[in-house]
Design an enzyme around this catalytic site. Structure first.
Site, mmCIF file in Angstrom:
data_model
loop_
_atom_site.group_PDB
_atom_site.id
_atom_site.type_symbol
_atom_site.label_atom_id
_atom_site.label_comp_id
_atom_site.label_asym_id
_atom_site.label_seq_id
_atom_site.Cartn_x
_atom_site.Cartn_y
_atom_site.Cartn_z
ATOM 1 N N GLY A 1 -0.017 4.401 -5.545
ATOM 2 C CA GLY A 1 0.175 2.951 -6.038
ATOM 3 C C GLY A 1 1.160 3.192 -7.025
ATOM 4 O O GLY A 1 1.304 1.857 -7.746
ATOM 5 N N GLU B 1 -3.501 3.606 -0.728
ATOM 6 C CA GLU B 1 -4.088 3.819 0.491
ATOM 7 C C GLU B 1 -5.827 3.892 0.361
ATOM 8 O O GLU B 1 -6.112 3.029 1.458
ATOM 9 C CB GLU B 1 -3.686 4.883 1.258
ATOM 10 C CG GLU B 1 -3.957 4.821 2.952
ATOM 11 C CD GLU B 1 -5.348 5.395 2.963
ATOM 12 O OE1 GLU B 1 -5.944 4.889 4.003
ATOM 13 O OE2 GLU B 1 -5.809 6.310 2.511
ATOM 14 N N ILE C 1 0.919 -1.042 -0.136
ATOM 15 C CA ILE C 1 -0.128 0.175 -0.159
ATOM 16 C C ILE C 1 0.786 1.286 0.035
ATOM 17 O O ILE C 1 1.856 1.476 0.685
ATOM 18 C CB ILE C 1 -0.971 -0.092 1.327
ATOM 19 C CG1 ILE C 1 -1.684 -1.161 1.255
ATOM 20 C CG2 ILE C 1 -1.622 1.201 1.467
ATOM 21 C CD1 ILE C 1 -2.972 -1.188 0.060
ATOM 22 N N CYS C 2 0.555 2.074 -0.992
ATOM 23 C CA CYS C 2 1.189 3.455 -0.785
ATOM 24 C C CYS C 2 0.467 4.475 -1.198
ATOM 25 O O CYS C 2 -0.833 4.498 -1.182
ATOM 26 C CB CYS C 2 2.534 3.638 -2.017
ATOM 27 S SG CYS C 2 2.133 3.518 -3.676
ATOM 28 N N SER C 3 0.698 5.758 -1.261
ATOM 29 C CA SER C 3 -0.161 6.983 -1.417
ATOM 30 C C SER C 3 -0.903 6.797 -2.638
ATOM 31 O O SER C 3 -2.192 7.094 -2.708
ATOM 32 C CB SER C 3 0.567 8.212 -1.141
ATOM 33 O OG SER C 3 1.500 8.453 -1.933
#
Length: 100
Positions: free
Chosen positions: A11, A40, A7-9
C-alpha cells in the site's frame, strides 16, 4: 460517486500514485470520485464497495484471485509504464473507462 481501489503489496508505492490521480481528478473538476490504496491483504474488505479495482504490477499474479472475488467488477493490472512513471492522469482515465 465512483470509488477506485488500487491494490499493491504493502500500500506504500501505490499511495503516491493515488495522490497523483486525485490531483488529476481535481484538475478535471471531478468531485464525486474516491481513490484509495490498500495492501493486497485487505482486498476482500476494501474491494467490497469499489467500482473498479486496479492491481499494482507487483501483485499482478493476484489478478485471477481478485477477479474471482469480484466477478461483477472490473479488475485489471495497472500498466507497468504508467505505474513506473506515476502517471496519475492516465491511470485515472483508464479506470474511468472501465467503470462506464
Amino acid at each position: 460517486m465512483v470509488k477506485i481501489l488500487l491494490i499493491c503489496s504493502a500500500g506504500m508505492s501505490t499511495s503516491l500514485l493515488v495522490n497523483k490521480m486525485i490531483k488529476a481528478a481535481e484538475a478535471k473538476g471531478l468531485e464525486d470520485i474516491t481513490i484509495e490504496a490498500h495492501p493486497e491483504a485487505e482486498v476482500t474488505s476494501a474491494g467490497a464497495d469499489a467500482d473498479v479495482i486496479l492491481l499494482g504490477p507487483q501483485v499482478r499474479f493476484e489478478l485471477k484471485k481478485v477477479s474471482g472475488l469480484f466477478p461483477d467488477k472490473p479488475v485489471e493490472v495497472i500498466d507497468m509504464k504508467d505505474y513506473g512513471m506515476m502517471n496519475g492522469q492516465k491511470v485515472l482515465e483508464h479506470a474511468l473507462t472501465l467503470v462506464k
